[in-house]
Scaffold this motif. Structure first.
Motif, short mmCIF file in Angstrom:
data_model
loop_
_atom_site.label_atom_id
_atom_site.label_comp_id
_atom_site.label_asym_id
_atom_site.label_seq_id
_atom_site.Cartn_x
_atom_site.Cartn_y
_atom_site.Cartn_z
N ARG A 67 22.71 59.80 16.97
CA ARG A 67 22.73 60.49 18.41
C ARG A 67 22.44 61.81 18.26
O ARG A 67 21.64 62.38 19.32
CB ARG A 67 24.43 60.67 18.63
CG ARG A 67 24.72 61.31 19.87
CD ARG A 67 26.05 61.52 20.10
NE ARG A 67 26.63 62.43 19.20
CZ ARG A 67 27.97 62.61 18.75
NH1 ARG A 67 28.80 61.89 19.21
NH2 ARG A 67 28.32 63.59 18.03
N ASP A 72 25.91 56.09 13.92
CA ASP A 72 25.86 56.26 15.42
C ASP A 72 25.74 57.81 15.55
O ASP A 72 24.76 58.30 16.25
CB ASP A 72 26.84 55.64 16.28
CG ASP A 72 26.16 55.59 17.67
OD1 ASP A 72 25.20 54.97 18.04
OD2 ASP A 72 27.02 56.08 18.53
N GLU A 73 26.59 58.71 15.02
CA GLU A 73 26.71 60.12 15.04
C GLU A 73 25.32 60.80 14.77
O GLU A 73 24.84 61.55 15.21
CB GLU A 73 27.88 60.46 14.58
CG GLU A 73 28.48 61.86 15.12
CD GLU A 73 29.68 62.59 14.53
OE1 GLU A 73 29.72 63.46 13.82
OE2 GLU A 73 30.78 61.70 14.79
N TRP A 85 26.83 59.51 26.01
CA TRP A 85 26.56 58.76 24.93
C TRP A 85 27.53 57.65 24.59
O TRP A 85 27.65 56.52 24.57
CB TRP A 85 26.05 59.53 23.59
CG TRP A 85 25.94 58.78 22.51
CD1 TRP A 85 26.55 58.17 21.57
CD2 TRP A 85 24.61 58.52 22.11
NE1 TRP A 85 26.04 57.83 20.54
CE2 TRP A 85 24.73 57.58 20.61
CE3 TRP A 85 23.14 58.70 22.50
CZ2 TRP A 85 23.65 57.30 19.94
CZ3 TRP A 85 22.23 58.35 21.62
CH2 TRP A 85 22.27 57.36 20.54
#
Length: 134
Positions: free
Chosen positions: A78, A74-75, A104
């Protein structure tokens, strides 16, 4: 119905010219050197990620749209979205990293079109067959 695939991103090693080609035919100004370097950095970090993509061929485009990714990535994903937000013409979070991350993480970030990858940036592993609910 569109086709979806499990795939590995092969996005490392982009040059400034590669990034500029992504903007060919788009609305707005050419990317700044800062934007170009930002995309190069993001694509290097995304290289090797396993994701699910959809084939945009049905829309007359020879590329793939990002469909879903693993939570542990996810990071890194992102950062792709944040980089897209740096566009001075369309970006909502230009130079507002803290606000972007806050939204987010709170799952309040609303993005527009899904990020896309050129066909040569995607290594297809397998097609994912969707089951009909009818």
């Amino acid at each position: 119905m569109f086709k979806i695939f499990k795939a590995i991103l092969r996005t490392a090693g982009k040059t400034p010219d590669d990034i500029k080609q992504m903007y060919d035919g788009s609305v707005g100004p050419e990317p700044s050197e800062e934007e170009i370097q930002g995309y190069i950095d993001v694509y290097n970090k995304l290289d090797g990620l396993e994701v699910v993509v959809y084939d945009r061929g049905q829309f007359g485009v020879a590329d793939y749209g990002l469909y879903v990714w693993q939570k542990e990535d996810d990071e890194r994903i992102r950062e792709l979205f944040y980089q897209a937000e740096q566009d001075p013409y369309f970006g909502t979070y230009v130079n507002e990293r803290d606000e972007f991350i806050k939204d987010w993480e709170a799952e309040e970030y609303e993005f527009g079109p899904s990020p896309t990858f050129r066909a040569d940036d995607v290594e297809i592993i397998e097609e994912i067959l969707l089951k009909s609910t009818s």
